[in-house]
Write a protein that holds these residues in place. Sequence first.
Motif, PDB file in Angstrom:
ATOM      1  N   VAL A   1      57.187 -33.008 -37.278  1.00 56.74           N
ATOM      2  CA  VAL A   1      58.169 -31.998 -37.690  1.00 56.74           C
ATOM      3  C   VAL A   1      58.318 -31.979 -39.214  1.00 56.74           C
ATOM      4  N   ILE A   2      58.407 -33.156 -39.805  1.00 55.81           N
ATOM      5  CA  ILE A   2      58.563 -33.232 -41.265  1.00 55.81           C
ATOM      6  C   ILE A   2      57.320 -32.648 -41.941  1.00 55.81           C
ATOM      7  N   ALA A   3      56.151 -32.963 -41.415  1.00 55.58           N
ATOM      8  CA  ALA A   3      54.908 -32.448 -42.010  1.00 55.58           C
ATOM      9  C   ALA A   3      54.888 -30.919 -41.965  1.00 55.58           C
ATOM     10  N   GLN A   4      55.329 -30.354 -40.849  1.00 58.65           N
ATOM     11  CA  GLN A   4      55.346 -28.880 -40.729  1.00 58.65           C
ATOM     12  C   GLN A   4      56.258 -28.247 -41.776  1.00 58.65           C
ATOM     13  N   HIS A   5      57.455 -28.829 -41.928  1.00 60.91           N
ATOM     14  CA  HIS A   5      58.398 -28.290 -42.917  1.00 60.91           C
ATOM     15  C   HIS A   5      57.853 -28.447 -44.342  1.00 60.91           C
ATOM     16  N   LEU A   6      57.265 -29.608 -44.623  1.00 63.30           N
ATOM     17  CA  LEU A   6      56.711 -29.834 -45.970  1.00 63.30           C
ATOM     18  C   LEU A   6      55.595 -28.841 -46.254  1.00 63.30           C
ATOM     19  N   ASP A   7      54.727 -28.640 -45.259  1.00 54.75           N
ATOM     20  CA  ASP A   7      53.596 -27.716 -45.446  1.00 54.75           C
ATOM     21  C   ASP A   7      54.106 -26.309 -45.734  1.00 54.75           C
ATOM     22  N   ALA A   8      55.180 -25.924 -45.016  1.00 56.72           N
ATOM     23  CA  ALA A   8      55.697 -24.559 -45.169  1.00 56.72           C
ATOM     24  C   ALA A   8      56.168 -24.310 -46.606  1.00 56.72           C
ATOM     25  N   VAL A   9      56.586 -25.351 -47.278  1.00 61.03           N
ATOM     26  CA  VAL A   9      57.079 -25.180 -48.647  1.00 61.03           C
ATOM     27  C   VAL A   9      55.993 -25.478 -49.687  1.00 61.03           C
ATOM     28  N   TYR A  10      55.292 -26.593 -49.505  1.00 60.42           N
ATOM     29  CA  TYR A  10      54.419 -27.055 -50.588  1.00 60.42           C
ATOM     30  C   TYR A  10      52.955 -26.635 -50.465  1.00 60.42           C
ATOM     31  N   ALA A  11      52.494 -26.221 -49.271  1.00 61.13           N
ATOM     32  CA  ALA A  11      51.061 -25.896 -49.136  1.00 61.13           C
ATOM     33  C   ALA A  11      50.679 -24.731 -50.043  1.00 61.13           C
ATOM     34  N   ALA A  12      51.493 -23.671 -49.989  1.00 64.33           N
ATOM     35  CA  ALA A  12      51.165 -22.492 -50.799  1.00 64.33           C
ATOM     36  C   ALA A  12      51.629 -22.668 -52.248  1.00 64.33           C
ATOM     37  N   HIS A  13      52.536 -23.600 -52.468  1.00 66.99           N
ATOM     38  CA  HIS A  13      53.105 -23.774 -53.815  1.00 66.99           C
ATOM     39  C   HIS A  13      53.127 -25.244 -54.233  1.00 66.99           C
ATOM     40  N   PRO A  14      51.954 -25.849 -54.351  1.00 63.60           N
ATOM     41  CA  PRO A  14      51.921 -27.262 -54.743  1.00 63.60           C
ATOM     42  C   PRO A  14      52.555 -27.502 -56.117  1.00 63.60           C
ATOM     43  N   GLU A  15      52.636 -26.449 -56.936  1.00 62.45           N
ATOM     44  CA  GLU A  15      53.253 -26.603 -58.266  1.00 62.45           C
ATOM     45  C   GLU A  15      54.734 -26.950 -58.153  1.00 62.45           C
ATOM     46  N   LEU A  16      55.327 -26.666 -56.981  1.00 61.98           N
ATOM     47  CA  LEU A  16      56.746 -27.011 -56.764  1.00 61.98           C
ATOM     48  C   LEU A  16      56.962 -28.526 -56.732  1.00 61.98           C
ATOM     49  N   LEU A  17      55.901 -29.276 -56.445  1.00 63.56           N
ATOM     50  CA  LEU A  17      56.048 -30.739 -56.373  1.00 63.56           C
ATOM     51  C   LEU A  17      56.540 -31.320 -57.694  1.00 63.56           C
ATOM     52  N   ALA A  18      56.016 -30.783 -58.778  1.00 63.65           N
ATOM     53  CA  ALA A  18      56.397 -31.321 -60.091  1.00 63.65           C
ATOM     54  C   ALA A  18      57.765 -30.812 -60.531  1.00 63.65           C
ATOM     55  N   ALA A  19      58.313 -29.832 -59.794  1.00 65.15           N
ATOM     56  CA  ALA A  19      59.542 -29.174 -60.254  1.00 65.15           C
ATOM     57  C   ALA A  19      60.717 -29.391 -59.314  1.00 65.15           C
ATOM     58  N   SER A  20      60.526 -30.192 -58.265  1.00 67.16           N
ATOM     59  CA  SER A  20      61.604 -30.321 -57.274  1.00 67.16           C
ATOM     60  C   SER A  20      61.882 -31.780 -56.930  1.00 67.16           C
ATOM     61  N   VAL A  21      62.936 -31.970 -56.156  1.00 63.83           N
ATOM     62  CA  VAL A  21      63.284 -33.270 -55.576  1.00 63.83           C
ATOM     63  C   VAL A  21      63.275 -33.046 -54.066  1.00 63.83           C
ATOM     64  N   ILE A  22      62.803 -34.034 -53.314  1.00 60.42           N
ATOM     65  CA  ILE A  22      62.849 -33.926 -51.848  1.00 60.42           C
ATOM     66  C   ILE A  22      64.012 -34.778 -51.342  1.00 60.42           C
ATOM     67  N   ALA A  23      64.801 -34.220 -50.422  1.00 59.45           N
ATOM     68  CA  ALA A  23      65.836 -35.032 -49.761  1.00 59.45           C
ATOM     69  C   ALA A  23      65.447 -35.163 -48.295  1.00 59.45           C
ATOM     70  N   TYR A  24      65.262 -36.400 -47.855  1.00 58.14           N
ATOM     71  CA  TYR A  24      65.042 -36.639 -46.426  1.00 58.14           C
ATOM     72  C   TYR A  24      66.399 -36.874 -45.796  1.00 58.14           C
ATOM     73  N   GLU A  25      66.783 -35.964 -44.902  1.00 58.74           N
ATOM     74  CA  GLU A  25      68.094 -36.066 -44.260  1.00 58.74           C
ATOM     75  C   GLU A  25      67.930 -35.929 -42.754  1.00 58.74           C
ATOM     76  N   PRO A  26      67.792 -37.062 -42.050  1.00 54.76           N
ATOM     77  CA  PRO A  26      67.709 -36.965 -40.591  1.00 54.76           C
ATOM     78  C   PRO A  26      68.986 -36.313 -40.066  1.00 54.76           C
TER      79      PRO A  26
END
Length: 247
Positions: free
Chosen positions: A138-163
């Motif tokens: 599930v986490i991989a699917q959500h991450l892919d939906a955001v970062y796959a098309a926009h890997p440049e967001l990795l350098a510009a964002s913070v990830i919060a893991y919130e179960p």
Amino acid sequence: MTTRRALIAANWKMNGSVELAQTMSSALSSLTVHSEILICPPVIFLANFPKNASYQLGGQNVSTEIQGAFTGEISADMLRESGATYTIVGHSERRALYGETDSVVLAKALRAVSAKLTPIICFGETLAERQQEKTFEVIAQHLDAVYAAHPELLAASVIAYEPIWAIGTGETASPEQAQAVHEFIRQHVAKYDANAAEKIRIIYGGSVNADNCQALFAKPDIDGALVGGASLKPAEFTAICLAARDK
Ligand code: PGA
């Protein structure tokens, strides 16, 4: 070796007051901490926090739109103009209660970045998904939906893991459970950009308090916390800020 500066972010949700803004501001002003401290109050209270070097300010949400006839919405530029440098995006309450999908979350994150705000993008699994051992999937699917098309967001964002099962429930993921997911997230996003994956801060959220934060912060991939309930209590929140360590 990369150094990741610890980030302790307060998510006040729809709580707080002018008085709490003032009390929290003075409690934080007298602290000496190396970590970065961020307060995300309801936007109406941003103006009640004096400009201050000891903390940053952020929104809890941002519009997908730039401006116009969108009653009740707040744009990224407006947040920026009100003193924010960050905004939370895709919190599970926004996803569950206001129907925010991954594509909305992505649009908001991109809007934030173009206004020079750092989005804190939230991801987490439900209790049912964890019980079915689907957490990583599930986490991989959500991450892919955001970062796959926009890997440049990795350098510009913070990830919060919130179960989701740990938010506001008093139930925290154990430091080992949280570390396992944080490590998975870092390895997963490394497929897009290994260097950015090493640098991105992955913070944990879900019933963090002054008693459990130290064990969480001791884990190698936990770079800070997104704190809800405990961020409304100045003494407890400052204790959490003091416990944070850079990685
Ligand atoms: P909590 O909230 O600390 O009250 O569990 C965390 C969050 O929702 O960000």
